[in-house]
Design a protein around this motif. Structure first.
Motif, mmCIF file in Angstrom:
data_model
loop_
_atom_site.group_PDB
_atom_site.id
_atom_site.type_symbol
_atom_site.label_atom_id
_atom_site.label_comp_id
_atom_site.label_asym_id
_atom_site.label_seq_id
_atom_site.Cartn_x
_atom_site.Cartn_y
_atom_site.Cartn_z
ATOM 1 N N LEU A 68 30.354 87.290 19.228
ATOM 2 C CA LEU A 68 29.386 86.247 18.902
ATOM 3 C C LEU A 68 29.685 85.604 17.551
ATOM 4 C CD1 LEU A 68 26.134 87.994 20.185
ATOM 5 C CD2 LEU A 68 27.138 85.884 21.102
ATOM 6 N N ILE A 72 30.253 81.586 17.236
ATOM 7 C CA ILE A 72 29.357 80.750 16.423
ATOM 8 C C ILE A 72 30.131 80.086 15.286
ATOM 9 C CG2 ILE A 72 27.263 80.712 15.016
ATOM 10 C CD1 ILE A 72 26.783 81.255 17.977
ATOM 11 N N VAL A 77 27.672 77.446 20.554
ATOM 12 C CA VAL A 77 26.332 78.033 20.475
ATOM 13 C C VAL A 77 25.640 77.901 21.833
ATOM 14 C CG1 VAL A 77 26.082 77.571 18.010
ATOM 15 C CG2 VAL A 77 25.343 75.855 19.659
ATOM 16 N N VAL A 81 20.246 82.027 26.830
ATOM 17 C CA VAL A 81 20.892 83.340 26.822
ATOM 18 C C VAL A 81 20.337 84.157 27.982
ATOM 19 C CG1 VAL A 81 21.196 85.501 25.554
ATOM 20 C CG2 VAL A 81 21.229 83.318 24.319
ATOM 21 N N LEU A 94 20.378 87.004 18.559
ATOM 22 C CA LEU A 94 20.998 85.699 18.349
ATOM 23 C C LEU A 94 20.058 84.561 18.741
ATOM 24 C CD1 LEU A 94 23.770 84.361 17.558
ATOM 25 C CD2 LEU A 94 24.136 84.125 20.022
ATOM 26 N N ALA A 95 19.282 84.757 19.815
ATOM 27 C CA ALA A 95 18.403 83.700 20.311
ATOM 28 C C ALA A 95 17.316 83.333 19.307
ATOM 29 C CB ALA A 95 17.762 84.124 21.634
ATOM 30 N N PRO A 98 20.636 80.892 16.504
ATOM 31 C CA PRO A 98 22.087 81.094 16.641
ATOM 32 C C PRO A 98 22.888 80.485 15.496
ATOM 33 C CG PRO A 98 21.352 79.365 18.139
ATOM 34 C CD PRO A 98 20.115 79.913 17.479
ATOM 35 N N ALA A 103 24.687 85.830 13.092
ATOM 36 C CA ALA A 103 25.741 86.549 13.814
ATOM 37 C C ALA A 103 26.354 87.631 12.937
ATOM 38 C CB ALA A 103 26.808 85.571 14.293
ATOM 39 N N CYS A 163 15.606 82.874 26.031
ATOM 40 C CA CYS A 163 16.320 84.132 26.237
ATOM 41 C C CYS A 163 15.722 84.852 27.438
ATOM 42 C CB CYS A 163 16.227 85.009 24.987
ATOM 43 S SG CYS A 163 17.182 86.540 25.089
#
Length: 320
Positions: A68, A72, A77, A81, A94-95, A98, A103, A163
C-alpha cells in the motif's frame, strides 16, 4: 446495531459465470449510454472507479502494508476498498484517509503487532483448550486490545473511502458484507480464524468468523461495485510442503482447499478487458500464519513485489 449489507455470497458459486456476464453486458450498455450524453454526463467523461481488493493471509497481511505504501506513493489510490481478515485491518486503516502518511503509519502499526504478538502459541495451552471443549485456542483479548489501540475511527461508515468488510456467518457459512458498524467488533470478527480465535456477536443474533474462510480474495464483491480498474493485493496462503506442516496448518488444509477453489472460480468472473493490477506475495515454500517475528521481512517483501508489479504493468503510473 450494526447495519448489515444486503449483499451476501453463498459458500460455493452463488453467482454463476453466465449470470455475471449478462450483468456485465448490461453495465457496459449503461456506460455506452452515459458516454452518449443521454444521462447528462458529457460524452467524453469516463469516471474512474479504482477498487482495491485486500485478501486475508494472517501475519502475511504485513506485506500488504508495504504494498500500500508503494502504491500510494505512486499516486494509485482507491475509490473503494473490499477486504477480509487481515486485509480488512489494512483496508479499513487506509480507507480512513488514503495518504502516504497514513500508509507509512500502517507499517508502524504492523511493527507494533510484531512486538505485542496478539496470538499466543503455547502448545500446552492450546491442547488444554481442545481437551476442555473450548471453542478456540485463544480468547482474543490481546488481539482486541491491539485493534482498539489502532483503529482510525469508531464506525466503519466514517471512512473517507467506502470500505466493505466481509465476515463469515457461522450459522450459514455465507459471507456478510458490512459498510457500517463498530469497527473494533467487525475487525475482531473478520480476523477470527476458526478454532484459533472466538467468533464474534455483531448484534444480529448470529456469530461471525474470519471473512477469508469463504472468500479469501473477494473478487465478486469488488466486481459488484463496477470498477474501471482493480488492484488486488494477494497475500493468501499457499499450501505448505508436507515436511513443514504443523498441527495447525494441517487443520487448515480443508479450509484453504475450499477457499482456493472458490478464488479460482472468482478469477474466471473477472472480465478480460478490465484493467487489473495483481500484486501477489510469493509464498511457495512456506506460508506462516502466526510467526510475527517475520513482520519486518514481510513489510520489505510487500514493497518490493509492488514495485515489481508496477514496473511490469502498463498505464498504472505516469512516465511523464
Amino acid at each position: 446495531m450494526a447495519c448489515r449489507s444486503a449483499y451476501r455470497i453463498a459458500t460455493i458459486g452463488l453467482m454463476s459465470l453466465g449470470y455475471y456476464r449478462r450483468g456485465m453486458a448490461r453495465f457496459r450498455f449503461l456506460k455506452s449510454w452515459r458516454r452518449s450524453g443521454a444521462s447528462g454526463v458529457p460524452a467524453d467523461t469516463d469516471p474512474s472507479n479504482t477498487v482495491f481488493v485486500l485478501s486475508g493471509g494472517s501475519v502475511r497481511g504485513a506485506a500488504q502494508a508495504g504494498m500500500l505504501r508503494v502504491l500510494i506513493e505512486r499516486g494509485i489510490v482507491p475509490d473503494a476498498v473490499v477486504a477480509v481478515s487481515a486485509g480488512a485491518l489494512n483496508g479499513s486503516f487506509l480507507a480512513a484517509g488514503p495518504t502516504v502518511e497514513r500508509a507509512r503509519r500502517l507499517e508502524e502499526v504492523w511493527r507494533d503487532v510484531a512486538d505485542r504478538r496478539p496470538i499466543r502459541g503455547s502448545v500446552v495451552r492450546n491442547v488444554a483448550a481442545i481437551v476442555r471443549g473450548r471453542p478456540s485456542f485463544d480468547n482474543g483479548d490481546r488481539l482486541r486490545a491491539l485493534i482498539a489501540d489502532h483503529v482510525p475511527m469508531e464506525d466503519l461508515s466514517q471512512a473517507a473511502v467506502p470500505c466493505h468488510v466481509g465476515t463469515t456467518d457461522a450459522s450459514t457459512g455465507q459471507v456478510t458484507w458490512w459498510t457500517s458498524g463498530p469497527l473494533v467488533d467487525l475487525l475482531c470478527a473478520t480476523t477470527a480464524v476458526p478454532g484459533v480465535l472466538p467468533a464474534v456477536d455483531l448484534g444480529d443474533g448470529t456469530l461471525h468468523l474470519d471473512g477469508g474462510v469463504v472468500s479469501n480474495i473477494p473478487l465478486r464483491r469488488a466486481l459488484s461495485l463496477a470498477p474501471t480498474r482493480m488492484v488486488v493485493l494477494d497475500v493468501a496462503a499457499k499450501f505448505t510442503p508436507a515436511t513443514k506442516q504443523t498441527a495447525l496448518s494441517l487443520m487448515m488444509v480443508g479450509v484453504r482447499a475450499a477457499a482456493a477453489e472458490l478464488t479460482r472460480q472468482q478469477w474466471l468472473d473477472v472480465p478480460t478487458d478490465l484493467d487489473v493490477l495483481h500484486v501477489e506475495l510469493p509464498t511457495v515454500d512456506d506460508a506462516p500464519d502466526f510467526e510475527f517475528e517475520l513482520v519486518p521481512e514481510l513489510l520489505d517483501q510487500g514493497a518490493r513485489v509492488a514495485e515489481e508489479a508496477l514496473t511490469a504493468a502498463t498505464g498504472w503510473v505516469s512516465t511523464s
